[in-house]
Design a protein around this motif. Sequence first.
Motif, mmCIF file in Angstrom:
data_model
loop_
_atom_site.group_PDB
_atom_site.id
_atom_site.type_symbol
_atom_site.label_atom_id
_atom_site.label_comp_id
_atom_site.label_asym_id
_atom_site.label_seq_id
_atom_site.Cartn_x
_atom_site.Cartn_y
_atom_site.Cartn_z
ATOM 1 N N ILE A 64 0.829 -1.204 0.000
ATOM 2 C CA ILE A 64 0.000 0.000 0.000
ATOM 3 C C ILE A 64 0.864 1.256 0.000
ATOM 4 C CG2 ILE A 64 -1.806 1.246 1.243
ATOM 5 C CD1 ILE A 64 -2.640 -1.519 2.413
ATOM 6 N N HIS A 65 1.876 1.274 0.868
ATOM 7 C CA HIS A 65 2.794 2.424 0.892
ATOM 8 C C HIS A 65 3.398 2.653 -0.493
ATOM 9 C CE1 HIS A 65 2.626 3.115 5.151
ATOM 10 N NE2 HIS A 65 3.150 1.944 5.472
ATOM 11 N N THR A 66 3.771 1.564 -1.164
ATOM 12 C CA THR A 66 4.420 1.679 -2.471
ATOM 13 C C THR A 66 3.453 2.210 -3.521
ATOM 14 O OG1 THR A 66 5.910 -0.155 -1.942
ATOM 15 C CG2 THR A 66 5.666 0.430 -4.263
ATOM 16 N N ILE A 67 2.294 1.582 -3.642
ATOM 17 C CA ILE A 67 1.309 1.975 -4.652
ATOM 18 C C ILE A 67 0.866 3.426 -4.460
ATOM 19 C CG2 ILE A 67 -1.129 1.652 -5.263
ATOM 20 C CD1 ILE A 67 0.680 -0.241 -6.752
ATOM 21 N N ARG A 68 0.761 3.852 -3.217
ATOM 22 C CA ARG A 68 0.290 5.214 -2.931
ATOM 23 C C ARG A 68 1.439 6.221 -2.859
ATOM 24 N NH1 ARG A 68 -4.797 3.929 1.273
ATOM 25 N NH2 ARG A 68 -5.957 2.692 -0.274
ATOM 26 N N GLU A 69 2.640 5.753 -3.197
ATOM 27 C CA GLU A 69 3.843 6.594 -3.244
ATOM 28 C C GLU A 69 4.093 7.317 -1.923
ATOM 29 O OE1 GLU A 69 3.567 8.938 -6.939
ATOM 30 O OE2 GLU A 69 4.844 7.396 -7.844
ATOM 31 N N GLU A 70 3.824 6.609 -0.844
ATOM 32 C CA GLU A 70 4.091 7.160 0.485
ATOM 33 C C GLU A 70 5.553 6.978 0.884
ATOM 34 O OE1 GLU A 70 -0.480 6.269 2.028
ATOM 35 O OE2 GLU A 70 1.167 4.959 2.646
ATOM 36 N N TRP A 71 6.269 6.132 0.159
ATOM 37 C CA TRP A 71 7.694 5.940 0.394
ATOM 38 C C TRP A 71 8.532 6.460 -0.761
ATOM 39 C CZ3 TRP A 71 7.635 0.150 2.335
ATOM 40 C CH2 TRP A 71 7.184 0.127 3.665
ATOM 41 N N GLY A 72 7.959 7.266 -1.624
ATOM 42 C CA GLY A 72 8.687 7.781 -2.766
ATOM 43 C C GLY A 72 8.042 7.360 -4.075
#
Length: 349
Positions: free
Chosen positions: A46-54
């Motif tokens: 989820i973090h990746t898809i939502r670009e919460e980690w870049g």
Amino acid sequence: MPTTTPALSVSAAGERFAPINLERRDLRDNDIRIDIQWAGICHSDIHTIREEWGTANFPLVTGHEIAGVVSEVGSGVTRHKVGDRVGVGCLVDSCGECEQCKNGFEQFCERGSVGTYNSKGYDGEITQGGYAQQVVVSERFVVSIPEGIDLDVAAPLLCAGITTYSPLKRWGARPGASVAVVGMGGLGHLGVKIAAALGADVTVLSRTTAKSADAKEFGAVEHLATSDPQVFKDNAGRFDLILNTVSADLPMEDYVRLLKPNGALVSVGLPNEPYVIAPGKLIGGNKVVAGSMIGGIPETQEMLDFCAEHGIGATVERIDASQVDDAYDKVVAGDVRYRYVIDTSTIKP
């Protein structure tokens, strides 16, 4: 020629998943083709898809909790055969030659390990993950799933299981040890199960006691609500080890006070802000604050064998391909007990 397989892909941040035909490479000599049966949903997806980690590399197929059956092997494969029950976790490549790789810590490869998705492989291609019906992976990064674990409950062990098993083993969860697990979500519930199986006395620390019955079913002896300030006063100096599985910005000094002298607080979550801890709070009791990141392939196999021996699998909710977007929202809201797994046979381009 490369083959194609049904998969779920996101075309840009904020977009919904859509079925596609994903291209997988031809088998190299040491490759294995896996027919994926179940793919777990990790908060990292989820973090990746939502670009919460870049910035992410779109279009993208996520998923690094993969369980299935070997359907084809390359000519040089020796560790697995067609029909074997296998899994793939967070890594799909590393140099295999550096000190870290040789010591079984492929996640710390000095050349740079290659993640299962959103990572540039040594061939220059962006890796695509396990929300699909097939994946092709080097045999070095394929682990055996013992017969004692069903594939659906095994899938989350490939990330959540090893992420909790590794620090629990390293920092001394064992008979006679007092262990606290902060949070009882996708990571935390496995932390409780594994710590209890290792013989520790396990306490769950979370904001409320809403999951108290589950915690005790999983092996905890107590469940404490950290929303009550008295909990920190009454339990000061109680624990040998605290495993923090949440990514919230916690008042870490309060948790450090719960440690015995020589105790360790180990975090596997990634909060938004830095921890604030005065050095004196550590020096005064020889205390340790540490972090831990997944585990290498040998330890991942060790974890799976341990879980099979002790009857441990993730507690899961099974969903089909049409439910993934809603499942992401529910994971963020904490509305899942305790890990979603996708039936990949329902992916229809």
